[in-house]
Write an enzyme that holds these catalytic residues in place. Sequence first.
Site, short mmCIF file in Angstrom:
data_model
loop_
_atom_site.label_atom_id
_atom_site.label_comp_id
_atom_site.label_asym_id
_atom_site.label_seq_id
_atom_site.Cartn_x
_atom_site.Cartn_y
_atom_site.Cartn_z
N THR A 125 40.92 38.02 45.22
CA THR A 125 41.01 37.17 44.03
C THR A 125 41.20 35.70 44.39
O THR A 125 41.82 35.38 45.41
CB THR A 125 42.19 37.63 43.16
N TYR A 149 50.76 38.74 41.82
CA TYR A 149 49.41 39.32 41.84
C TYR A 149 48.62 38.76 43.02
O TYR A 149 48.08 39.50 43.85
CB TYR A 149 48.70 39.03 40.51
#
Length: 339
Positions: A125, A149
Amino acid sequence: MSSPTTKPFAILVTGGAGYIGSHAVLALLDAGWPVVVLDTLATGFRWAVPDAAAFVQGDVADMEIVGATVARHKIGAILHFAGSLLVGESVGDPLKYYRNNTAASRSLIEAAVAAGVRHFVFSSTAATYGMPERVPVAEDAPTRPINPYGMSKLMTEHILADVAAAHPLNYAALRYFNVAGADPQGRSGQSVKGATHLIHIAVEAATGKRGHVGIYGDDYATPDGTGVRDYIHVSDLADAHVDALEWLIANPRESLTANVGYGRGYSVREVLDVADRVTNRVIERRLEPRRAGDPAILVADNTKILATLPWRPKRDDLAGIVADALAWERALQERGLSR
Ligand code: UDP
């Protein structure tokens, strides 16, 4: 399109019943690869897995299931999508992210190495960059995630780099920017319960499923004060996985960390303006406080992927992305498959 019989082995897709994973399954099948999906169905859907793919219900952290599946289906490569993906949630429940993303991936990679799997494509990501000093951000920029995250994914990248140096496995870590839209043929789309992504929220508002869209802050250092992101069509992203997989097979001694985005940013307000036009509605907007963990701007420098893979964006059009997301949302509601 080549026939499945010409492929040397099958591909295990973890999280293949989820949003991005199910699109990758379609792209692999379209390219002639035999596919096995491993998914707990905690957030994914059995119906999102096409009949042409085999299905195993289970957890990527379960090394026995992974080992047995690899042996039984002659798996030669893994595309690993399973995991948790909400930035806001990760701030409130970091241990869930270090369990579902980092620890589960570590177990999966160990099982893969033990079973002799040679290639691994990882869903990473842009959140690994944190607040980039320069945008567009390139892969050699510092990785300083600002939420659990992003950190949980970055830790998995580091595990992969170390494992690839020690074992006969190469990997591609694809750093996704903002994924949106749905399969243009209507075969899959965003179906996961509780999805909080902007374009998804906007089409839910346009179809009357919610009353308004909150704008999370308009005092960022961006042209209109709202957050800027690089939105990529999920089918383009899925295609990048097939190209990355085939590159790993052709270059067994090399690994790749690459951004996957279009290199162009849109603000929250610009996205909502496009959504108004595409849906022919005026979606109500309400200014709300900033969301924890959100950087102001994230836009990809995609030079590396364009130079390394044959991948080229085919659906680089925000209105088209919103239109595909809207068509999927309507189809879900009509089929009663709504969350
Ligand atoms: N955002 C927003 N309202 C929403 C959802 C998102 O204003 O209901 C903003 C968010 O603050 C960010 C951008 O839209 O600037 C993209 O957020 P999203 O959740 O879609 O993806 P993320 O960038 O967090 O992965």
